[in-house]
Design an enzyme around this catalytic site. Sequence first.
Site, short mmCIF file in Angstrom:
data_model
loop_
_atom_site.label_atom_id
_atom_site.label_comp_id
_atom_site.label_asym_id
_atom_site.label_seq_id
_atom_site.Cartn_x
_atom_site.Cartn_y
_atom_site.Cartn_z
N GLU A 272 -9.76 -4.84 -21.09
CA GLU A 272 -8.50 -5.47 -21.51
C GLU A 272 -7.38 -5.02 -20.56
OE1 GLU A 272 -5.63 -6.12 -25.38
OE2 GLU A 272 -7.30 -4.74 -25.53
N THR B 120 -9.80 -0.45 -18.46
CA THR B 120 -10.75 -1.00 -19.42
C THR B 120 -10.74 -2.52 -19.25
OG1 THR B 120 -9.03 -1.14 -21.09
CG2 THR B 120 -10.38 0.87 -21.09
N LEU C 144 -10.05 -7.75 -12.88
CA LEU C 144 -11.47 -7.44 -12.68
C LEU C 144 -12.29 -7.82 -13.92
CD1 LEU C 144 -10.67 -4.06 -11.01
CD2 LEU C 144 -11.78 -5.98 -9.85
N ASP D 2 -4.48 -3.68 -18.52
CA ASP D 2 -3.38 -2.72 -18.73
C ASP D 2 -3.38 -2.09 -20.12
OD1 ASP D 2 -2.48 -3.21 -16.13
OD2 ASP D 2 -1.18 -4.84 -16.76
N HIS E 84 0.40 1.21 -13.09
CA HIS E 84 1.07 -0.01 -13.53
C HIS E 84 2.57 0.26 -13.64
CE1 HIS E 84 1.57 -3.85 -15.49
NE2 HIS E 84 2.33 -3.25 -16.37
N GLY F 261 0.79 -1.24 0.00
CA GLY F 261 0.00 0.00 0.00
C GLY F 261 0.81 1.28 0.00
N SER F 262 2.03 1.25 -0.53
CA SER F 262 2.83 2.49 -0.51
C SER F 262 2.23 3.55 -1.42
CB SER F 262 4.29 2.21 -0.87
OG SER F 262 4.43 1.91 -2.24
N ASN F 263 1.59 3.16 -2.52
CA ASN F 263 0.94 4.16 -3.37
C ASN F 263 -0.26 4.78 -2.66
OD1 ASN F 263 2.07 4.64 -6.16
ND2 ASN F 263 2.19 2.40 -6.06
N1 NHR Z 1 -8.71 -5.45 -14.45
C1 NHR Z 1 -8.99 -5.08 -15.70
N2 NHR Z 1 -10.11 -5.58 -16.23
N3 NHR Z 1 -8.22 -4.26 -16.43
C2 NHR Z 1 -7.07 -3.78 -15.88
O1 NHR Z 1 -6.33 -2.97 -16.62
C3 NHR Z 1 -6.70 -4.15 -14.57
C4 NHR Z 1 -7.57 -5.00 -13.87
C5 NHR Z 1 -7.26 -5.41 -12.56
C6 NHR Z 1 -6.09 -5.02 -11.98
C7 NHR Z 1 -3.90 -3.91 -12.04
C8 NHR Z 1 -2.86 -4.79 -12.71
C9 NHR Z 1 -1.61 -4.15 -13.18
O2 NHR Z 1 -1.47 -2.93 -13.14
C10 NHR Z 1 -5.22 -4.20 -12.68
C11 NHR Z 1 -5.51 -3.73 -13.96
C12 NHR Z 1 -3.30 -8.22 -11.29
C13 NHR Z 1 -2.92 -9.04 -12.34
C14 NHR Z 1 -2.98 -10.54 -12.21
O3 NHR Z 1 -2.51 -11.26 -13.08
C15 NHR Z 1 -2.54 -8.45 -13.51
C16 NHR Z 1 -2.54 -7.07 -13.63
C17 NHR Z 1 -2.91 -6.25 -12.56
C18 NHR Z 1 -3.29 -6.84 -11.39
N4 NHR Z 1 -3.58 -11.08 -11.10
C19 NHR Z 1 -3.74 -12.48 -10.83
C20 NHR Z 1 -5.23 -12.89 -11.04
O4 NHR Z 1 -5.43 -14.07 -11.34
C21 NHR Z 1 -3.40 -12.81 -9.40
C22 NHR Z 1 -1.98 -12.49 -9.08
C23 NHR Z 1 -1.72 -12.50 -7.57
O5 NHR Z 1 -2.67 -12.63 -6.77
O6 NHR Z 1 -0.54 -12.32 -7.20
O7 NHR Z 1 -6.13 -12.06 -10.85
O8 NHR Z 1 -0.68 -4.87 -13.63
C1 GAR Z 2 3.39 -0.93 -7.36
O1 GAR Z 2 4.65 -0.95 -8.00
C2 GAR Z 2 2.28 -0.95 -8.39
O2 GAR Z 2 2.56 -0.21 -9.55
C3 GAR Z 2 2.27 -2.41 -8.72
O3 GAR Z 2 2.48 -3.11 -7.51
C4 GAR Z 2 3.17 -2.24 -6.60
C5 GAR Z 2 2.28 -2.05 -5.41
O4 GAR Z 2 2.97 -1.36 -4.43
N1 GAR Z 2 1.02 -2.80 -9.28
C6 GAR Z 2 0.90 -3.91 -9.99
O5 GAR Z 2 1.85 -4.60 -10.30
C7 GAR Z 2 -0.50 -4.23 -10.39
N2 GAR Z 2 -0.48 -5.50 -10.98
P1 GAR Z 2 2.20 -0.69 -3.22
O6 GAR Z 2 1.23 -1.71 -2.65
O7 GAR Z 2 3.27 -0.36 -2.25
O8 GAR Z 2 1.49 0.53 -3.74
#
Ligand code: NHR
Ligand code: GAR
Length: 214
Positions: free
Chosen positions: A139, A137, A89, A141, A105, A12-14
């Site tokens: 899709e 969206t 999501l 990222d 991201h 949660g640093s962000n």
């Molecule tokens: N959902 C949608 N529909 N679109 C995006 O752009 C999203 C999203 C949900 C989260 C953050 C994200 C990132 O910035 C985000 C963007 C989780 C995963 C993932 O593979 C990928 C991208 C992001 C967040 N999650 C696994 C899953 O099965 C679980 C991984 C774990 O628990 O460690 O959901 O990169």
């Molecule tokens: C951050 O680097 C963020 O960009 C990244 O995880 C870290 C979370 O740090 N997000 C993702 O990789 C989403 N898939 P934080 O919990 O300290 O904010």
Amino acid sequence: MKNIVILISGRGSNMQALLAASLNCNIAAVISSRADAAGLAFAQVRGVATEVVSHKDYPDRESFDAALAEVIDGFLPDFVILAGFMRILTADFVAHYQGRLINIHPSLLPAYTGMHTHARALHDGVRIHGCTVHFVTPELDHGPIIIQAAVPVLPDDTEHSLSARVLFEEHRIYPQAIRWLCSGQVKLNTDGKVIHHGRSLAGMALISPALETT
Ligand code: NHR
Ligand code: GAR
């Protein structure tokens, strides 16, 4: 004043950077997908409401997302901010928050979507890496980009050192992006384009390695 809800999954640093930034909005709640997220205590100490909606309590993504949306909507948010939120999501969830759901991201999108961005950037030998704030969206990222920060990749970088350099910039650009959104200076157009009102688009170039001075 706009209401925002922040979603986290871990450190949660962000979220901490957003709470520390004195934004022109009301941070109504911090919601975590994991009960053990370190970030929850930080928010509680600062008097911000916290909730846990654990994905482990739900059989599938649809039911998790529905439960999450119900808790979020209880706080009447204008914007929902993903800050290290780690669950993909569903399209229904994303559609419900169309134009109001924001993510950070750790890469210069559209490069390195998904996980392990720093390791992949190091593996490819790119000289410039960074982070991106974008509208979410369906899709993963791929949503419209609000702001990006670029950093150099240095010869001795490890995943640890590179991720720290990127994270430092995340903590600068995320509060800026949310400030713009809450003041209405940034909007998502109906055609899916990000509009910056009254912003100069002039900026500096990051060239890496640096040019020689001749
Ligand atoms: N959902 C949608 N529909 N679109 C995006 O752009 C999203 C999203 C949900 C989260 C953050 C994200 C990132 O910035 C985000 C963007 C989780 C995963 C993932 O593979 C990928 C991208 C992001 C967040 N999650 C696994 C899953 O099965 C679980 C991984 C774990 O628990 O460690 O959901 O990169
Ligand atoms: C951050 O680097 C963020 O960009 C990244 O995880 C870290 C979370 O740090 N997000 C993702 O990789 C989403 N898939 P934080 O919990 O300290 O904010």
